[in-house]
Motif scaffolding. Structure first.
Motif, PDB file in Angstrom:
ATOM      1  N   VAL A   1       0.840  -1.081   0.017  1.00 12.22           N
ATOM      2  CA  VAL A   1       0.037   0.118  -0.061  1.00 12.22           C
ATOM      3  C   VAL A   1       0.838   1.379   0.010  1.00 12.22           C
ATOM      4  CG1 VAL A   1      -2.076  -1.171   0.966  1.00 12.22           C
ATOM      5  CG2 VAL A   1      -0.301   0.007   2.664  1.00 12.22           C
ATOM      6  N   SER A   2       0.371   2.210  -0.715  1.00 11.65           N
ATOM      7  CA  SER A   2       0.970   3.432  -0.718  1.00 11.65           C
ATOM      8  C   SER A   2       1.116   4.278   0.671  1.00 11.65           C
ATOM      9  CB  SER A   2       0.371   4.384  -1.686  1.00 11.65           C
ATOM     10  OG  SER A   2       0.928   5.636  -1.807  1.00 11.65           O
ATOM     11  N   TRP A   3       2.394   4.838   0.641  1.00 17.73           N
ATOM     12  CA  TRP A   3       2.243   5.572   2.112  1.00 17.73           C
ATOM     13  C   TRP A   3       1.600   6.772   2.366  1.00 17.73           C
ATOM     14  CZ3 TRP A   3       3.995  10.516   3.047  1.00 17.73           C
ATOM     15  CH2 TRP A   3       4.654  11.427   1.743  1.00 17.73           C
ATOM     16  N   VAL A   4       0.926   7.046   1.037  1.00 16.54           N
ATOM     17  CA  VAL A   4      -0.183   8.248   1.254  1.00 16.54           C
ATOM     18  C   VAL A   4      -1.721   7.892   1.379  1.00 16.54           C
ATOM     19  CG1 VAL A   4       1.288  10.058   0.121  1.00 16.54           C
ATOM     20  CG2 VAL A   4      -0.187   8.546  -1.037  1.00 16.54           C
ATOM     21  N   SER A   5      -1.630   6.444   1.412  1.00 17.14           N
ATOM     22  CA  SER A   5      -3.148   5.724   1.300  1.00 17.14           C
ATOM     23  C   SER A   5      -3.817   6.067   2.730  1.00 17.14           C
ATOM     24  CB  SER A   5      -3.061   4.234   0.916  1.00 17.14           C
ATOM     25  OG  SER A   5      -2.397   3.642   2.037  1.00 17.14           O
ATOM     26  N   PRO A   6      -4.871   6.029   2.738  1.00 14.61           N
ATOM     27  CA  PRO A   6      -5.496   6.190   4.121  1.00 14.61           C
ATOM     28  C   PRO A   6      -5.137   4.939   4.951  1.00 14.61           C
ATOM     29  CG  PRO A   6      -7.444   6.774   2.496  1.00 14.61           C
ATOM     30  CD  PRO A   6      -6.158   6.009   1.820  1.00 14.61           C
ATOM     31  N   LEU A   7      -4.825   3.807   4.600  1.00 20.20           N
ATOM     32  CA  LEU A   7      -4.654   2.695   5.403  1.00 20.20           C
ATOM     33  C   LEU A   7      -3.057   2.685   6.319  1.00 20.20           C
ATOM     34  CD1 LEU A   7      -4.717  -0.184   6.754  1.00 20.20           C
ATOM     35  CD2 LEU A   7      -3.949  -1.183   4.567  1.00 20.20           C
ATOM     36  N   ALA A   8      -2.146   3.326   5.130  1.00 25.12           N
ATOM     37  CA  ALA A   8      -0.964   3.589   5.504  1.00 25.12           C
ATOM     38  C   ALA A   8      -0.867   4.857   6.732  1.00 25.12           C
ATOM     39  CB  ALA A   8       0.104   3.751   4.487  1.00 25.12           C
ATOM     40  N   LYS A   9      -1.627   5.890   6.295  1.00 22.61           N
ATOM     41  CA  LYS A   9      -1.722   7.051   7.119  1.00 22.61           C
ATOM     42  C   LYS A   9      -2.243   6.535   8.637  1.00 22.61           C
ATOM     43  CE  LYS A   9      -2.048  10.756   3.758  1.00 22.61           C
ATOM     44  NZ  LYS A   9      -2.941  11.727   3.414  1.00 22.61           N
ATOM     45  N   ALA A  10      -3.101   5.758   8.782  1.00 23.90           N
ATOM     46  CA  ALA A  10      -3.633   5.252   9.913  1.00 23.90           C
ATOM     47  C   ALA A  10      -2.684   4.213  10.501  1.00 23.90           C
ATOM     48  CB  ALA A  10      -4.821   4.339   9.788  1.00 23.90           C
ATOM     49  N   LEU A  11      -1.681   3.499   9.930  1.00 23.72           N
ATOM     50  CA  LEU A  11      -0.635   2.797  10.527  1.00 23.72           C
ATOM     51  C   LEU A  11       0.543   3.469  11.041  1.00 23.72           C
ATOM     52  CD1 LEU A  11      -1.137  -0.267   8.300  1.00 23.72           C
ATOM     53  CD2 LEU A  11      -1.877  -0.246  10.833  1.00 23.72           C
ATOM     54  N   LEU A  12       1.123   4.427  10.107  1.00 26.98           N
ATOM     55  CA  LEU A  12       2.411   5.038  10.321  1.00 26.98           C
ATOM     56  C   LEU A  12       2.292   5.566  11.853  1.00 26.98           C
ATOM     57  CD1 LEU A  12       2.805   6.734   6.837  1.00 26.98           C
ATOM     58  CD2 LEU A  12       4.320   5.006   7.857  1.00 26.98           C
ATOM     59  N   GLY A  13       3.524   5.287  12.336  1.00 32.37           N
ATOM     60  CA  GLY A  13       3.903   6.076  13.689  1.00 32.37           C
ATOM     61  C   GLY A  13       3.281   5.371  14.969  1.00 32.37           C
ATOM     62  N   HIS A  14       2.426   4.255  14.611  1.00 31.75           N
ATOM     63  CA  HIS A  14       1.736   3.398  15.572  1.00 31.75           C
ATOM     64  C   HIS A  14       2.752   2.223  15.978  1.00 31.75           C
ATOM     65  CE1 HIS A  14      -1.886   5.459  16.114  1.00 31.75           C
ATOM     66  NE2 HIS A  14      -1.805   5.720  14.873  1.00 31.75           N
ATOM     67  N   LYS A  15       2.615   1.753  17.329  1.00 32.78           N
ATOM     68  CA  LYS A  15       3.576   0.545  17.696  1.00 32.78           C
ATOM     69  C   LYS A  15       2.650  -0.702  17.917  1.00 32.78           C
ATOM     70  CE  LYS A  15       6.242   3.816  20.569  1.00 32.78           C
ATOM     71  NZ  LYS A  15       7.277   3.599  19.684  1.00 32.78           N
ATOM     72  N   LEU A  16       3.541  -1.732  18.069  1.00 37.30           N
ATOM     73  CA  LEU A  16       3.078  -2.896  18.371  1.00 37.30           C
ATOM     74  C   LEU A  16       1.683  -3.050  19.405  1.00 37.30           C
ATOM     75  CD1 LEU A  16       3.497  -5.924  17.234  1.00 37.30           C
ATOM     76  CD2 LEU A  16       5.314  -6.372  19.100  1.00 37.30           C
ATOM     77  N   GLY A  17       0.852  -3.651  19.049  1.00 38.22           N
ATOM     78  CA  GLY A  17       0.066  -3.707  19.921  1.00 38.22           C
ATOM     79  C   GLY A  17      -1.129  -2.510  19.990  1.00 38.22           C
ATOM     80  N   ASP A  18      -0.890  -1.587  19.369  1.00 44.70           N
ATOM     81  CA  ASP A  18      -1.777  -0.336  19.085  1.00 44.70           C
ATOM     82  C   ASP A  18      -3.092  -0.791  18.378  1.00 44.70           C
ATOM     83  OD1 ASP A  18      -0.116   0.976  20.419  1.00 44.70           O
ATOM     84  OD2 ASP A  18       0.449   2.549  18.797  1.00 44.70           O
ATOM     85  N   SER A  19      -4.016  -0.097  18.565  1.00 46.21           N
ATOM     86  CA  SER A  19      -5.434  -0.122  17.848  1.00 46.21           C
ATOM     87  C   SER A  19      -5.529   1.143  16.835  1.00 46.21           C
ATOM     88  CB  SER A  19      -6.179  -0.362  18.749  1.00 46.21           C
ATOM     89  OG  SER A  19      -7.657  -0.630  18.027  1.00 46.21           O
ATOM     90  N   VAL A  20      -5.689   0.901  15.564  1.00 41.46           N
ATOM     91  CA  VAL A  20      -6.019   2.060  14.735  1.00 41.46           C
ATOM     92  C   VAL A  20      -7.234   2.001  13.964  1.00 41.46           C
ATOM     93  CG1 VAL A  20      -3.473   2.313  14.490  1.00 41.46           C
ATOM     94  CG2 VAL A  20      -4.683   0.973  12.927  1.00 41.46           C
ATOM     95  N   LEU A  21      -7.687   3.270  13.625  1.00 41.84           N
ATOM     96  CA  LEU A  21      -8.861   3.280  13.048  1.00 41.84           C
ATOM     97  C   LEU A  21      -8.702   3.385  11.468  1.00 41.84           C
ATOM     98  CD1 LEU A  21     -11.943   3.234  13.192  1.00 41.84           C
ATOM     99  CD2 LEU A  21     -11.878   5.747  13.345  1.00 41.84           C
ATOM    100  N   TRP A  22      -8.889   2.448  10.539  1.00 36.73           N
ATOM    101  CA  TRP A  22      -8.919   2.446   9.233  1.00 36.73           C
ATOM    102  C   TRP A  22     -10.029   3.289   8.612  1.00 36.73           C
ATOM    103  CZ3 TRP A  22      -8.376  -2.088   5.474  1.00 36.73           C
ATOM    104  CH2 TRP A  22      -8.034  -1.836   4.355  1.00 36.73           C
ATOM    105  N   PRO A  23     -10.060   4.345   8.232  1.00 37.46           N
ATOM    106  CA  PRO A  23     -11.211   5.228   7.448  1.00 37.46           C
ATOM    107  C   PRO A  23     -11.318   4.598   6.035  1.00 37.46           C
ATOM    108  CG  PRO A  23      -9.477   6.886   7.506  1.00 37.46           C
ATOM    109  CD  PRO A  23      -9.050   5.590   8.474  1.00 37.46           C
ATOM    110  N   ARG A  24     -12.250   3.961   5.729  1.00 39.34           N
ATOM    111  CA  ARG A  24     -12.510   3.325   4.513  1.00 39.34           C
ATOM    112  C   ARG A  24     -14.024   3.848   3.885  1.00 39.34           C
ATOM    113  NH1 ARG A  24     -12.954  -2.819   5.174  1.00 39.34           N
ATOM    114  NH2 ARG A  24     -14.900  -2.187   6.302  1.00 39.34           N
ATOM    115  N   PRO A  25     -14.179   3.821   2.511  1.00 37.24           N
ATOM    116  CA  PRO A  25     -15.521   4.213   2.039  1.00 37.24           C
ATOM    117  C   PRO A  25     -16.294   3.187   2.529  1.00 37.24           C
ATOM    118  CG  PRO A  25     -13.705   4.210   0.250  1.00 37.24           C
ATOM    119  CD  PRO A  25     -13.193   3.656   1.643  1.00 37.24           C
TER     120      PRO A  25
END
Length: 163
Positions: free
Chosen positions: A127-151
């Motif tokens: 996935v591209s680093w500018v995709s919503p998924l990558a933006k949601a994941l970048l900077g987070h650590k192991l065990g973190d919970s992130v919200l992936w905004p999808r259509p």
């Protein structure tokens, strides 16, 4: 329309005036593999251009040559703006080049590698680093919970591995 209203030059140049491929406004970060892929694609297009050049009077070849030259201009611009990023050795945080394994709220495991825009391939899990998924994941650590905004609706992901 009658052929009397069509200039021969118009027929010969039909399809040779292609719009340029748009360049991304974002920095062109690339993995070592992505940089190699860009170079290989540019070399292949250069070879095609050289092979087609002697037959450039043929209207069909002109169309193909126009596409090859347009794509080659795009790749040269991407290579000139490339910012190679070596994957880091410390994998405690999700960064460019990392492969992330995540579990969604249904328990399904998903794996993604965060790469440059030109090497993104969702079928291969890149996935591209500018995709919503990558933006949601970048900077987070192991065990973190992130919200992936999808259509299709937001999805909660838990990071279970970073490599």
């Amino acid at each position: 329309m009658s052929r009397g209203f069509v200039k021969e030059d118009d027929l010969e140049h039909a399809g040779t005036d292609l719009p340029e491929r748009p360049l991304s406004p974002f920095p062109n970060y690339v993995t070592p593999t992505g940089l190699q892929q860009l170079q290989e694609q540019a070399n292949l297009l250069e070879q095609q251009r050289v092979q087609l050049a002697p037959r450039k009077e043929d209207p069909v070849v002109q169309q193909t040559l126009a596409r090859v030259e347009r794509d080659l201009r795009y790749l040269v611009a991407r290579l000139e703006s490339a910012i190679p990023v070596e994957p880091g050795s410390a994998l405690d945080t999700v960064r460019f080049g990392c492969t992330v394994e995540a579990e969604d709220e249904t328990g399904a495991l998903q794996q993604f590698q965060i790469v440059g825009e030109d090497e993104a391939d969702i079928a291969a899990g890149k996935v591209s680093w500018v995709s919503p998924l990558a933006k949601a994941l970048l900077g987070h650590k192991l065990g973190d919970s992130v919200l992936w905004p999808r259509p299709a609706g937001n999805l909660q992901l838990e990071i279970i591995d970073i490599r």
